[in-house]
Scaffold this motif. Structure first.
Motif, PDB file in Angstrom:
ATOM      1  N   LEU A   1      10.775  11.134  -3.182  1.00  0.00           N
ATOM      2  CA  LEU A   1       9.397  11.413  -2.765  1.00  0.00           C
ATOM      3  C   LEU A   1       8.984  12.834  -3.140  1.00  0.00           C
ATOM      4  CD1 LEU A   1       9.501   9.635   0.658  1.00  0.00           C
ATOM      5  CD2 LEU A   1       8.191   8.968  -1.333  1.00  0.00           C
ATOM      6  N   ASN A   2       9.926  13.733  -3.171  1.00  0.00           N
ATOM      7  CA  ASN A   2       9.563  15.099  -3.549  1.00  0.00           C
ATOM      8  C   ASN A   2       9.261  15.218  -5.034  1.00  0.00           C
ATOM      9  OD1 ASN A   2       9.415  16.308  -1.106  1.00  0.00           O
ATOM     10  ND2 ASN A   2      11.592  16.859  -1.033  1.00  0.00           N
ATOM     11  N   LEU A   3       9.748  14.254  -5.798  1.00  0.00           N
ATOM     12  CA  LEU A   3       9.386  14.234  -7.228  1.00  0.00           C
ATOM     13  C   LEU A   3       7.962  13.731  -7.421  1.00  0.00           C
ATOM     14  CD1 LEU A   3      12.310  12.630  -9.243  1.00  0.00           C
ATOM     15  CD2 LEU A   3      11.623  15.013  -9.161  1.00  0.00           C
ATOM     16  N   PHE A   4       7.495  12.923  -6.468  1.00  0.00           N
ATOM     17  CA  PHE A   4       6.190  12.294  -6.627  1.00  0.00           C
ATOM     18  C   PHE A   4       5.088  13.069  -5.925  1.00  0.00           C
ATOM     19  CE2 PHE A   4       8.661   8.017  -6.551  1.00  0.00           C
ATOM     20  CZ  PHE A   4       9.167   8.304  -7.804  1.00  0.00           C
ATOM     21  N   LYS A   5       5.432  14.254  -5.418  1.00  0.00           N
ATOM     22  CA  LYS A   5       4.416  15.032  -4.708  1.00  0.00           C
ATOM     23  C   LYS A   5       3.335  15.494  -5.663  1.00  0.00           C
ATOM     24  CE  LYS A   5       6.639  17.274  -0.826  1.00  0.00           C
ATOM     25  NZ  LYS A   5       7.347  18.496  -0.458  1.00  0.00           N
ATOM     26  N   HIS A   6       2.223  15.887  -5.074  1.00  0.00           N
ATOM     27  CA  HIS A   6       1.163  16.470  -5.892  1.00  0.00           C
ATOM     28  C   HIS A   6       1.744  17.638  -6.681  1.00  0.00           C
ATOM     29  CE1 HIS A   6      -2.435  18.712  -6.881  1.00  0.00           C
ATOM     30  NE2 HIS A   6      -3.044  17.558  -6.803  1.00  0.00           N
ATOM     31  N   PRO A   7       1.415  17.733  -7.972  1.00  0.00           N
ATOM     32  CA  PRO A   7       2.071  18.745  -8.803  1.00  0.00           C
ATOM     33  C   PRO A   7       1.998  20.162  -8.251  1.00  0.00           C
ATOM     34  CG  PRO A   7       0.172  17.749  -9.924  1.00  0.00           C
ATOM     35  CD  PRO A   7       0.463  16.925  -8.718  1.00  0.00           C
ATOM     36  N   GLU A   8       0.856  20.536  -7.690  1.00  0.00           N
ATOM     37  CA  GLU A   8       0.743  21.922  -7.248  1.00  0.00           C
ATOM     38  C   GLU A   8       1.734  22.244  -6.138  1.00  0.00           C
ATOM     39  OE1 GLU A   8      -1.118  22.824 -10.135  1.00  0.00           O
ATOM     40  OE2 GLU A   8      -0.937  24.455  -8.697  1.00  0.00           O
ATOM     41  N   LYS A   9       2.132  21.200  -5.400  1.00  0.00           N
ATOM     42  CA  LYS A   9       3.113  21.440  -4.344  1.00  0.00           C
ATOM     43  C   LYS A   9       4.518  21.416  -4.906  1.00  0.00           C
ATOM     44  CE  LYS A   9       0.851  20.013  -0.181  1.00  0.00           C
ATOM     45  NZ  LYS A   9       0.726  18.980   0.818  1.00  0.00           N
ATOM     46  N   ALA A  10       4.727  20.487  -5.858  1.00  0.00           N
ATOM     47  CA  ALA A  10       6.094  20.259  -6.294  1.00  0.00           C
ATOM     48  C   ALA A  10       6.544  21.261  -7.351  1.00  0.00           C
ATOM     49  CB  ALA A  10       6.217  18.851  -6.841  1.00  0.00           C
ATOM     50  N   VAL A  11       5.579  21.798  -8.092  1.00  0.00           N
ATOM     51  CA  VAL A  11       5.958  22.571  -9.264  1.00  0.00           C
ATOM     52  C   VAL A  11       6.670  23.871  -8.908  1.00  0.00           C
ATOM     53  CG1 VAL A  11       4.969  24.027 -11.076  1.00  0.00           C
ATOM     54  CG2 VAL A  11       4.287  21.653 -10.854  1.00  0.00           C
ATOM     55  N   ILE A  12       7.764  24.086  -9.575  1.00  0.00           N
ATOM     56  CA  ILE A  12       8.401  25.396  -9.514  1.00  0.00           C
ATOM     57  C   ILE A  12       8.344  25.925 -10.931  1.00  0.00           C
ATOM     58  CG2 ILE A  12      10.533  26.615  -9.057  1.00  0.00           C
ATOM     59  CD1 ILE A  12      11.278  24.262  -7.235  1.00  0.00           C
ATOM     60  N   ARG A  13       7.619  26.970 -11.127  1.00  0.00           N
ATOM     61  CA  ARG A  13       7.390  27.423 -12.486  1.00  0.00           C
ATOM     62  C   ARG A  13       8.568  28.247 -12.987  1.00  0.00           C
ATOM     63  NH1 ARG A  13       2.458  27.933 -10.020  1.00  0.00           N
ATOM     64  NH2 ARG A  13       1.047  26.318 -10.738  1.00  0.00           N
ATOM     65  N   PRO A  14       8.768  28.224 -14.306  1.00  0.00           N
ATOM     66  CA  PRO A  14       9.928  28.910 -14.862  1.00  0.00           C
ATOM     67  C   PRO A  14       9.956  30.393 -14.497  1.00  0.00           C
ATOM     68  CG  PRO A  14       8.832  27.604 -16.530  1.00  0.00           C
ATOM     69  CD  PRO A  14       7.980  27.530 -15.305  1.00  0.00           C
TER      70      PRO A  14
ATOM     71  N   ASP B   1       0.839  -1.201   0.000  1.00  0.00           N
ATOM     72  CA  ASP B   1       0.000   0.000   0.000  1.00  0.00           C
ATOM     73  C   ASP B   1       0.876   1.254   0.000  1.00  0.00           C
ATOM     74  OD1 ASP B   1       0.115   1.118   2.934  1.00  0.00           O
ATOM     75  OD2 ASP B   1       0.072  -1.065   3.035  1.00  0.00           O
ATOM     76  N   GLN B   2       0.238   2.336  -0.410  1.00  0.00           N
ATOM     77  CA  GLN B   2       0.957   3.597  -0.622  1.00  0.00           C
ATOM     78  C   GLN B   2       1.732   4.017   0.634  1.00  0.00           C
ATOM     79  OE1 GLN B   2       1.144   4.800  -3.439  1.00  0.00           O
ATOM     80  NE2 GLN B   2       1.584   6.992  -3.342  1.00  0.00           N
ATOM     81  N   ALA B   3       1.084   3.898   1.799  1.00  0.00           N
ATOM     82  CA  ALA B   3       1.735   4.368   3.033  1.00  0.00           C
ATOM     83  C   ALA B   3       2.988   3.546   3.322  1.00  0.00           C
ATOM     84  CB  ALA B   3       0.754   4.268   4.199  1.00  0.00           C
ATOM     85  N   SER B   4       2.902   2.228   3.145  1.00  0.00           N
ATOM     86  CA  SER B   4       4.078   1.390   3.419  1.00  0.00           C
ATOM     87  C   SER B   4       5.187   1.682   2.420  1.00  0.00           C
ATOM     88  CB  SER B   4       3.737  -0.090   3.332  1.00  0.00           C
ATOM     89  OG  SER B   4       2.590  -0.367   4.048  1.00  0.00           O
ATOM     90  N   LEU B   5       4.786   1.912   1.159  1.00  0.00           N
ATOM     91  CA  LEU B   5       5.801   2.217   0.148  1.00  0.00           C
ATOM     92  C   LEU B   5       6.519   3.523   0.500  1.00  0.00           C
ATOM     93  CD1 LEU B   5       7.103   1.510  -2.584  1.00  0.00           C
ATOM     94  CD2 LEU B   5       5.306   2.835  -3.693  1.00  0.00           C
ATOM     95  N   LEU B   6       5.717   4.527   0.862  1.00  0.00           N
ATOM     96  CA  LEU B   6       6.327   5.817   1.204  1.00  0.00           C
ATOM     97  C   LEU B   6       7.247   5.666   2.403  1.00  0.00           C
ATOM     98  CD1 LEU B   6       3.418   8.368   0.687  1.00  0.00           C
ATOM     99  CD2 LEU B   6       5.173   7.608  -0.906  1.00  0.00           C
TER     100      LEU B   6
END
Ligand code: GTP
Ligand code: MG
Length: 630
Positions: free
Chosen positions: A531-544, A168-173
């Protein structure tokens, strides 16, 4: 925890077991070199499926009774339990016999029963009817002496229980958080999410069921799994791509040893329609047959107008989605190419898994086909990246073609040449690349941040870029049909999103690599590394263009802790201290964000310097980012 330990033990058992299987089968001399080639892998798994049956039971506790009952047909060399979860859990045990004849004897013993409605069909899928009022004897060692040399395993236990349950997702994380490095995170992700041995067995049984269902009328028919189920890039739960051939044309079917070809030739029914409409007609007919008769097959859908017509169905005893086609063998051979690429270097598959996962997390890929990049095209991007490195990790397809021998010649019925060297020793490719997985991952993102999708096409055949032959947003030359574009479906907007996301990922990963020396205690609590690559896009995105927009981190956040300290020590916030202490970040996440900003700013400035004329890429609107369901 017990589950995990059990899983690990099972993996060990499997490794030992599979080695035994392959050596006892001794399909060809090259097995002794260690790695089976694609044909041997497929052939070995097909035989394994022929030695297997799947029996529905009331729970894994039925195992000893089933074992004792089924041992009368032969020597059972392996058994796996799995569940299909509906309203109730449905339980199944996959039994493997030591010979094909023993499995056939078990299947032939099957009886029709009034408890089940419908026409009884001979297939490897059976139901173990309860013997009322009688408990099975205790599990005994297998004493059957059915002239087999393979009975190495007097089993005392199932080799897997609930063997298709995904972590499950939690164990994987939690596993990924607890890794020692990004390198290890990439490895762990691969290890925990790749399709396991039982998953492969089940997919070959699904293929065998189709093949056996029609073998009376079509003795040469073969149903071959291809795609991610067999190319080594599949994850748990991936769909099964299946191609049904009536002519044994794949090259996998061996001529019987030394026997001259028969002079008695089957009569055939003359085909009056053209190839495509004939295939569609046949598929309609098979669709009906699958739908009406095959146990487990449900939700049959016919998609016959597609470039490659397919029948889609769900297999309820295997909990599996199947795409069955009858034409386009090139997809089958393409899987062989990917399988070979995965075998050439142990970094290829883990790296691709991380990239596929990242693409899924930021919404670049989607299980349904559309204007977005497919997993297959994304995999091609990874393979090309690995070919074009200064120290390539993979050979070009051209190099494989050069190494072809007469036995490698494959030309499909529609004239597509799928000839390439299948013997990796003969190809003789040796990589001198010593980069770690985290370095390769970062380089991948950096490479495609810079790639000129606008003007350039990607050729895996030559391992280099070419001028783009048409106006498709993304152009990946189809390795086996070089006039076609694998990524023709990708829209301009999706291609632009990919460019932005790879750039974001490069920035994030760059700062994660810098952070990889964080103390272990901080790592356990925070998402870090992959894990920071797999975050929800709105959190992870740094726009140009974020440099010119409100900052992601409130400056006050950085000093909150300091202010708290000051207030607890009774100092005024403007206490007038002259020696400013080192900045204490509020937490690891803030520190990471600050470092991301620094990295982003550095890259931004570098790009501004490098190309003053380059317009800043438009940032995707939040609505466009989230518009697809995942
Ligand atoms: P997932 O199903 O997403 O796990 O990946 P997959 O690799 O199975 O992709 P998909 O089911 O879309 O395609 C199945 C296989 O068909 C791929 O692995 C390729 O081998 C082959 N394939 C897909 N698209 C093309 C194409 O455009 N050209 C060729 N020659 N083969 C293709
Ligand atoms: Mg697939």
């Amino acid at each position: 925890m017990n589950n995990l330990m059990r899983r690990a033990q099972n993996v060990q058992l499997w490794r030992k077991y599979c080695v035994k299987q392959y050596t006892t089968e001794a399909a060809s001399a090259s097995l002794s070199r260690g790695k089976p080639n694609y044909d041997e892998f497929i052939g070995g798994r097909q035989v394994q499926a022929q030695r297997s049956i799947v029996v529905q039971v009331s729970s894994e506790k039925s195992y000893s009774e089933l074992y004792n009952y089924c041992s009368r047909f032969g020597s059972i060399v392996g058994a796996h339990h799995y569940c299909v979860r509906h309203d109730d859990d449905l339980h199944y045990i996959l039994l493997e016999y030591s010979t094909v004849n023993e499995a056939a004897a078990a299947i032939d013993s099957g009886a029709a029963n009034g408890d089940l409605s419908g026409v009884p069909v001979r297939s490897p899928f059976l139901w173990f009817k309860a013997a009322p009022g009688r408990r099975g004897p205790k599990l005994a060692a297998n004493t059957n002496n059915n002239n087999n040399n393979n009975s190495q395993l007097p089993l005392s236990d199932l080799l897997s229980v609930d063997g298709t349950r995904q972590l499950d997702q939690a164990s994987l994380l939690s596993q990924l958080r607890g890794a020692a490095s990004i390198e290890q995170q990439v490895q762990l992700l691969h290890e925990h999410t790749q399709l396991n041995d039982l998953g492969v067995r089940m997919r070959f049984l699904a293929a065998l069921q189709v093949q056996q269902a029609i073998s009376g009328m079509f003795p040469a028919a073969q149903a071959h799994p291809f795609g991610s189920s067999v190319n080594g890039f599949g994850r748990m739960g991936c769909d099964l791509d299946l191609i049904l051939r009536f002519d044994g044309e794949t090259g996998l079917r061996k001529e019987s040893d030394g026997e001259p070809p028969s002079r008695l030739i089957y009569h055939t029914k003359e085909n009056l329609s053209n190839g495509r409409s004939q295939t569609q007609r046949h598929m309609e007919c098979f669709g009906d047959m699958l739908h009406l008769f095959l146990p487990g097959v449900c939700h049959v859908r016919r998609i016959l107008q597609a470039r490659v017509p397919i029948i889609k169905y769900h297999h309820e005893h295997l909990n599996l989605e199947v795409d069955l086609s009858m034409s386009n063998l090139s997809g089958f051979y393409m899987s062989e190419l990917l399988y070979m690429f995965g075998e050439i270097d142990p970094r290829v598959r883990p790296l691709t898994f991380s990239i596929r996962r990242w693409a899924q997390a930021c919404g670049l890929t989607n299980p349904s086909p559309g204007r977005w990049i497919s997993n297959f095209s994304l995999t091609c991007l990874v393979m090309y990246f690995l070919q074009q490195l200064r120290q390539p990790l993979l050979p070009t397809i051209g190099a494989l073609v050069k190494a072809a021998e007469a036995k490698d010649v494959r030309v499909t019925e529609d004239g597509i040449n799928c000839t390439f060297g299948r013997d990796l020793e003969r190809v003789g490719f040796q990589s001198r690349n010593t980069s770690s997985l985290s370095e390769l991952l970062l380089q991948f993102f950096e490479f495609y941040s810079q790639f000129d999708f606008h003007n350039r096409a990607i050729s895996l055949n030559e391992g280099r870029q070419l001028a783009k032959p048409d106006h498709s947003a993304m152009y990946i030359v189809n390795p086996l049909e070089q006039l076609l574009n694998v990524s023709k479906n990708v829209s301009l907007e999706e291609c632009e999103r990919l460019r932005i996301e790879v750039r974001n990922a490069a920035w994030i990963l760059e700062s994660e690599v810098e952070n990889s020396t964080l103390p272990e205690s901080e790592r356990q609590d925070e998402a870090w590394g992959l894990l920071n690559l797999f975050k929800h896009p709105e959190k992870a995105v740094i726009r140009p263009n974020m440099f010119f927009k409100p900052r992601m981190v409130e400056v006050s956040d950085l000093f909150e802790e300091k202010q708290q300290q000051q207030s607890t020590t009774g100092l005024a916030s403007d206490g007038g201290a002259t020696a400013s202490p080192p900045v204490a970040y509020k937490n690891v996440s803030v520190r990471q964000q600050v470092q991301s900003i620094k990295a982003a700013t550095r890259t931004e400035l570098k790009q501004l310097r490098e190309s003053s004329s380059a317009a800043a890429a438009p940032s995707p609107s939040p609505s466009s980012k989230n518009r697809r369901s995942r």
